[in-house]
Scaffold this active site. Structure first.
Site, mmCIF file in Angstrom:
data_model
loop_
_atom_site.group_PDB
_atom_site.id
_atom_site.type_symbol
_atom_site.label_atom_id
_atom_site.label_comp_id
_atom_site.label_asym_id
_atom_site.label_seq_id
_atom_site.Cartn_x
_atom_site.Cartn_y
_atom_site.Cartn_z
ATOM 1 N N ASP A 276 0.848 -1.189 0.000
ATOM 2 C CA ASP A 276 0.000 0.000 0.000
ATOM 3 C C ASP A 276 0.888 1.246 0.000
ATOM 4 O OD1 ASP A 276 -2.865 1.058 0.456
ATOM 5 O OD2 ASP A 276 -1.683 2.135 1.962
ATOM 6 N N GLU B 62 -4.481 2.402 -4.733
ATOM 7 C CA GLU B 62 -3.044 2.546 -4.496
ATOM 8 C C GLU B 62 -2.421 1.266 -3.939
ATOM 9 O OE1 GLU B 62 -4.994 4.028 -0.655
ATOM 10 O OE2 GLU B 62 -5.455 3.876 -2.783
#
Length: 480
Positions: free
Chosen positions: A354, A398
């Site tokens: 992440d 993301e």
């Protein structure tokens, strides 16, 4: 007596250097009766029809007959006026104290058939149809690789059957501006010209091209080509062509080229059967070329379809922004790799990644800059994973995922730490990040080893929990 016999004969007294030719021989070879006197031995040449080598010295049929050997054989007999494929049958005739060396000439039946002999004409048509059938069967399934050989064989068979001196195929360029002699067969003793007849501008042969566009170019006597086409006449004469016959070859709905044949030495009157035979050979070649064009078109369409399907598959499995695998391909690959790992009793590791504080990055720098960051991170992930079977995928937003087959927990942790460091070294400014104002990533690591009962969902869940630990303990790190 020999002069009056109806069969073609050439003869001489033993030891004499001059040949005598009877009327039938003169007629067969198109020799004017006024020209027979004073003929020298060099005016007549014998060639081996297979090797195309001239038969001289001891190999000369007359030399064999002089020695008393049998001199019955197939030859290409070349005179100053015409050359023909013949079977010569030698014998010695004794007339008192004189010995005559006599050759009976049994020529290819072209001349006989063309002189109104119905039986010979009918037999010749049968033989030609057999010849055409033979090559048609070869050409039906011919591919581009075999075509050159089969065309060469067809020209040779046609040239020998019709007893011409040269037989060839010319092909036009796509824009019809140039023509090249792509295939040529020549009889023994005849000079080839294929190397000299390449990329010839068609505009320099308007007389020939005008007839080819209508289908047939027939010249019995090249000397009678009009002065308006003097350049073409001189070109034919330079190649020693006395008579020329050409037929258009059509393929793919347009003129592809033309097939032609020549007579050298003296003019020859082309018969209706000559024109018919040449046209049929040209049509056969045109049909073959058309079939090859059709097969190529189908192959091109098939290749385009394969490529289109490949592109569709790529679009279905590749993330449009980053160019790496998407969630769909990730799910499929993880399921396959996990099953294979269980079968081999190996290990498989999964990384969930992440980008830290990505929403804040987008808010401060904009979505275009955010997209650029995702692309650079994806590129760095690919560079950081060295295994040929590793898969880097965009998991969503993301988030990224990396599948590492045949990788244990220690190796996976090492790779994850390397990714964290490599992304940090990108030096992407992120003022909202607590890590020295540089963009970082957090990674969760999970490994499946002995527990083959674990599903993909369960493995992802463990990696997701590990990612949560990485985030909750300060981000910018990898946790298992």
């Amino acid at each position: 007596m020999l002069q009056q016999l109806p069969t073609p004969l050439m003869f001489k007294q033993r030891g004499d250097s001059s040949y005598c030719l009877n009327t039938a021989f003169l007629s067969l070879f198109g020799i004017s009766p006024d020209s027979k006197k004073g003929s020298e031995p060099t005016d007549f040449r014998f060639y081996d029809p297979l090797t195309k080598n001239e038969l001289t010295g001891e190999n000369c049929p007359y030399q064999a007959l002089e020695k008393g050997d049998v001199a019955n054989t197939w030859v290409r007999l070349q005179t100053p006026y015409r050359s023909l494929h013949c079977f010569i049958n030698g014998s010695i005739v004794i007339d008192g104290d004189d010995e005559w060396l006599v050759f009976h000439i049994d020529a290819n039946n072209r001349v006989t058939a063309n002189n109104g002999n119905d039986s010979a004409s009918a037999q010749r048509h049968i033989e030609f149809n057999q010849l055409l059938t033979k090559f048609s069967s070869k050409l039906i399934n011919a591919n581009a690789q075999d075509l050159d050989v089969i065309i060469a064989q067809s020209l040779a068979a046609f040239g020998e059957f019709c007893d011409v001196d040269r037989c060839y195929l010319f092909e036009f360029s796509d824009d019809f501006a140039l023509m090249s002699n792509t295939h040529e067969w020549v009889a023994a003793g005849v000079s080839p010209y294929i190397d000299e007849l390449q990329n010839m501008p068609t505009k320099e042969m308007p007389y020939l091209m005008g007839y080819i566009e209508r289908g047939l170019f027939k010249v019995d006597d090249v000397r009678r080509i009009p002065d308006s086409a003097i350049a073409e006449r001189e070109e034919f004469q330079k190649e020693n062509i006395c008579s020329i016959l050409c037929s258009r070859v059509m393929a793919d709905g347009k003129t592809h080229g033309f097939i032609g044949c020549d007579i050298t030495g003296s003019p020859y009157t082309w018969s209706a059967s000559d024109m018919e035979y040449l046209k049929r050979i040209g049509d056969m070649l045109g049909n073959t070329l058309q079939n090859i064009y059709n097969r190529k078109a189908i192959q091109t369409m098939q290749q385009e379809l394969i490529e289109a399907n490949r592109q569709l598959q790529k679009l279905a499995n590749i993330d449009g922004l980053t160019g790496i695998a998407n969630r769909r391909l990730f799910n499929t690959t993880l399921e396959q790799d996990l099953a294979q790992s269980c079968r081999k009793q190996g290990s498989l590791s999964l990384l969930l990644i992440d980008v830290d504080f990505f929403k804040l990055y987008n808010d401060q720098y904009g979505h275009v800059a955010g997209d650029n960051v995702l692309q650079r991170v994806a590129e760095k992930l690919v560079q950081s994973c060295l295994g040929t079977d590793d898969l880097v995928a965009r998991y969503g937003g993301e988030e990224f995922a990396v599948i590492l087959p045949s990788t244990n927990i220690e190796q996976a942790q090492e790779i994850a730490n390397r990714i964290v460091e490599n992304v940090r070294c990108l030096g992407i400014e992120h003022k909202a990040s607590p890590h020295n104002g540089v963009l970082m990533v957090s990674i969760g690591v999970a490994t499946q080893s002995d527990n083959c009962d674990e599903s993909c969902v369960e493995l992802i869940d463990r990696a997701d929990k590990a990612l949560y630990r990485a985030k909750s303990t300060g981000r910018g790190r990898a946790c298992a």
